[in-house]
Design a protein around this motif. Structure first.
Motif, mmCIF file in Angstrom:
data_model
loop_
_atom_site.group_PDB
_atom_site.id
_atom_site.type_symbol
_atom_site.label_atom_id
_atom_site.label_comp_id
_atom_site.label_asym_id
_atom_site.label_seq_id
_atom_site.Cartn_x
_atom_site.Cartn_y
_atom_site.Cartn_z
ATOM 1 N N THR A 36 9.563 -5.762 2.661
ATOM 2 C CA THR A 36 9.262 -5.771 4.084
ATOM 3 C C THR A 36 8.506 -7.073 4.333
ATOM 4 N N MET A 64 0.828 -1.225 0.000
ATOM 5 C CA MET A 64 0.000 0.000 0.000
ATOM 6 C C MET A 64 0.854 1.263 0.000
ATOM 7 N N LEU A 65 1.989 1.202 0.708
ATOM 8 C CA LEU A 65 2.922 2.323 0.792
ATOM 9 C C LEU A 65 4.267 1.859 0.228
ATOM 10 N N TRP A 66 5.053 2.815 -0.234
ATOM 11 C CA TRP A 66 6.412 2.468 -0.634
ATOM 12 C C TRP A 66 7.096 1.713 0.502
ATOM 13 N N SER A 67 6.944 2.230 1.720
ATOM 14 C CA SER A 67 7.699 1.679 2.848
ATOM 15 C C SER A 67 7.241 0.285 3.256
ATOM 16 N N THR A 68 6.046 -0.131 2.853
ATOM 17 C CA THR A 68 5.598 -1.465 3.255
ATOM 18 C C THR A 68 6.135 -2.556 2.334
ATOM 19 N N ARG A 101 -1.216 3.559 -2.970
ATOM 20 C CA ARG A 101 -2.578 3.545 -2.408
ATOM 21 C C ARG A 101 -3.347 4.794 -2.803
ATOM 22 N N LYS A 126 -12.524 7.982 2.366
ATOM 23 C CA LYS A 126 -12.157 7.779 0.958
ATOM 24 C C LYS A 126 -13.370 7.325 0.145
ATOM 25 N N TRP A 185 6.178 -9.188 5.501
ATOM 26 C CA TRP A 185 4.872 -9.288 6.172
ATOM 27 C C TRP A 185 4.644 -10.680 6.759
#
Lengths: 507, 507
Positions: free
Chosen positions: B87, A121-125, A368, B205, B89
């Motif tokens: 990352t 969803m985010l670059w960082s995830t 996202r 949203k 998960w």
């Protein structure tokens, strides 16, 4: 509180890595075998409503599977319950709708995505999910001849993978409304969206979702405009509609041009439509031109079809589905915009729990904000694998092969006195029908064609679908059959066999 | 026109079944090995922005892969380019956001779905995709204690798999507006949606997408209401807001109750909110109560948590994500409604090319009318495999194990004088922070907590995220850490190690 004495407590029966390995190999083998025996199945499922459900237990299992052969029952059910209820979209004799072609490289990518189980969803995830997506979409823009303005290397543009062309159209429409609103239009304007009568149903659906259309029968706020004799949107008709709406105080904000309509594969004249937006002042007010090339966009990998993009400079967003005709299994829509800021303005909401240093720096893309959902799979993997495995040359061969088959099919139809080509062949799509007999009423011709379709589909040897082409040139609306060629494993012989089955069924 | 002499013509370099089989086995092995070595990676990716992209070619390949070892380069890139940018998960030490837990059975289902490559937009385009989905969602309703009214066996209800909870909320909101409109409200009413300030960002949203909210800062048409000290929506606050809006001529039409908010896992009182809709006449006017139980819904498989459903009879739709905490890899949202007609009224558009005998008979479900996109994957397979493999007993053990770990974590926090539990533990989520030191300003406490979070996340040993809890009981807003336990492979020892790392970093 302790649950130690409860039922259902204790160890969770996960598959061990070794068990997963064995079952995974078995599933891969099953798929390889399935692809090898695709021609042995009736293309369209022949089950009656309720037949699949009747084979499933009414209640969920209390106990899970255990023991070395536990999954044998699952594999048996895949054969006995799933397969008879499947319409084989991967069959080389599937000519219905548009293709949804998968391929080995794409399935490997989907498998890897599921195994990694990251949520981008985010670059960082998961930075790789975002950065590979960005790069691969730039590749695809280059392969299809989309100008620099739609690539991430431009100042304001870029691409993103959406699930479907429907979502792409919705995102474009919502961004359009917000852009026009930010340029001064009241939020409660009488918004009007425009497309041809041949545009995909997702345009009307998007307008219903975003509140522009008040129901499916709203012809005021969604204009489904008359086409020319080739079923393409007429710029003069669009211009007249826009000027009428402007005069009535309504707010034109969105035009969807179709490149390759679902019914007959018609191409709207993108450049001329852009000129209309310019001339009427709609563009200056923030109005948006979206191109839905869901199916036909794949053909742009071949330079000889790039003419379809004439005038693309006027386009705010462009989308097509690699999951239709570019060997990447569903779902994978490639959406490009030259105004990513408009997407962010319309879709970005940042609660505290999603804040992070990378996003705050502005140096990264958070996809996202480019889409309807928050979460996202790592879909770029399958597209990356497809582009690498086939290379530009392989993709061109794939598309050209199907177009050549369609040319042949078209010639067979043309040379058979009983049949006629019902609309200009579009790439690999041929609309055709049994000709009217002397003195035959249109309904009777339609009925004979409907019967023909039912007969060949019931045979299980092939599957195609129909449409109704609207009245043009004094002809009434016509029920026609659609031969949509594009399966991964479709070869000339399958198209030939389809024609022979149609020809025999018509006798 | 012939392309025979063109480059890129000729055979398409598909993988043969044997090549796919070999590569598929290799990918399965890679995933099994990946799961085995999850603990060896830094949980949060440590790459800098642009690092992944810099390893990718700037341009797409002209030539594809060929030769026996062609894919070795792809597998090497998975290690060298993808993995550092991921990352993890699925790491047992991933405690950030909410889990997105995958499992072997789910990945096998996703693989089968990709291999079959069917597109289940209509019943007729693969009856098994629809009928297995319907049955498995009925199973899941039974497992979670959802009443009969939400199952396909009722007259007007049923379940469907949406991609995400965001899409579920959007679909519910759009159905709500259309239902109220059909009961007589003008389309250009001043629509108002309600949720707590702690509701997920997807509510705002959805309101932006569907045109109810005019921008992200619209507080008139989307009311983000004050909570009680446990961060739950207060029925009296909702009632006051609704009555104010009614008095001002606005049109309340949608309330989203959260079961398990993202920040702190708070539970809104569903029954009492339903009573408010009843008392204010909003329900009689067609107004809609949606329950977003995205994360916490999974816990309903345990009877001891069914109290959360008290009052569910008043609910129009209910959704949760098996892809969060029920072992089914992203994406898989289970959406239930007791008024499927309202979805169809809001979302159904039927062009000629989708018409078919089965749909016309009314005897089948066409799930395209229950969702935003037209197309759909065969996602029911993975959910079916998960429910069969684990059984109800296995799923309860999975959920209870994580809750027990959270109880332990909560006790460790409580027993350490430096820390405090910052909100009531909710199932397997613990919000906590370093306590304020005597005389310390709130910003300083926040800064120490932020530094702690950065330190442990930078270590790579674990990954958790933060939120800011709003002011309650005279306390200012507080920056807190969230320990969200729920990974497939998370065991007590990982939670213990996380606590030790936090404790050490706080020293």
């Amino acid at each position: 509180m302790s649950h130690d004495a409860r039922d259902g407590d204790g160890a969770v029966p996960h598959l061990t890595p070794e068990e997963f390995r064995k079952l995974g190999h078995k599933m891969v083998d099953w798929i390889a075998d399935y692809w090898s025996r695709l021609e042995s199945f009736p293309v369209r499922s022949q089950v009656a409503p309720g037949a699949v459900a009747s084979k499933l237990p009414a209640h969920p299992p209390e106990e899970g599977l255990s023991g070395e052969h536990a999954w044998d029952a699952v594999f048996k059910d895949i054969e006995d319950i799933v397969l008879p209820g499947v319409t084989h979209w991967q069959s080389p004799s599937f000519f219905a709708y548009f293709p949804a072609n998968a391929s080995g490289p794409a399935v490997l990518g989907e498998l890897l995505s599921a195994g990694l189980g990251v949520q981008g969803m985010l670059w960082s995830t998961s930075p790789a999910a975002t950065e590979i997506e960005t790069r691969v979409l730039d590749w695809l823009a280059e392969l299809t001849g989309l100008p620099e303005a739609y690539r991430s290397t431009s100042a304001t543009g870029g691409g993103v993978i959406q699930g479907t062309a429907s979502e792409a159209t919705l995102v474009a429409m919502v961004a359009a409304r917000e852009r026009v609103r930010r340029q001064g239009a009241p939020a409660d304007s009488q918004w009007v969206a425009y497309a041809s009568s041949q545009a995909h149903s997702s345009v009307l659906k998007a307008a219903m979702l975003c509140g522009v259309a008040r129901g499916a029968d709203d012809t005021v706020h969604v204009r489904q405009l008359e086409t020319d004799a080739r079923y393409a949107l007429r710029p003069d008709v669009l211009e007249r509609a826009i000027r009428e709406d402007l005069a009535a105080g309504r707010r034109p904000f969105f035009v969807c041009a179709s490149l390759g309509t679902t019914s007959s594969g018609a191409f709207d004249p993108v450049g001329a439509l852009g000129d209309v937006l310019e001339r009427t002042g709609v563009k200056a007010a923030g109005g948006w031109l979206h191109v839905d090339a869901a199916w036909a966009g794949a053909a742009l990998v071949c330079p000889e079809h790039r003419g379809l993009l004439d005038g693309v400079e006027a386009v705010d967003s462009f989308s097509f589905n690699p999951h239709k005709w570019l060997l990447t299994n569903f779902d994978c829509n490639a959406f490009y915009t030259r105004d990513k800021r408009a997407l962010l303005d319309a879709l970005s909401v940042t609660p505290e729990y999603l804040r992070n240093a990378a996003s705050a720096s502005g140096a990264v893309i958070d996809y996202r904000d480019w889409q309807v959902p928050l979460g996202r799979r790592f879909r770029a993997l399958k597209l990356w694998f497809v582009l690498r495995h086939y290379g530009a040359r392989g993709l061109r061969a794939h598309v050209r092969g199907h177009i050549r088959m369609a040319e042949h099919f078209e010639s067979w139809v043309s040379n058979d006195a009983r049949f006629e080509v019902a609309a200009p062949r579009s790439l690999s799509l041929v609309c055709f029908r049994l000709k009217p007999q002397p003195g035959e009423k249109p309904e009777a011709t339609d009925a004979r064609n409907r019967a023909l379709l039912d007969r060949v589909n019931a045979s299980g040897k092939l599957f195609l679908t129909h449409t109704v082409l609207p009245a043009v040139d004094g002809q009434p609306p016509r029920y026609v059959l659609r031969m949509a060629i594009g399966g991964t494993y479709t070869e000339e012989r399958h198209v030939r066999a389809a024609w022979e089955a149609l020809s025999a069924a018509a006798a």
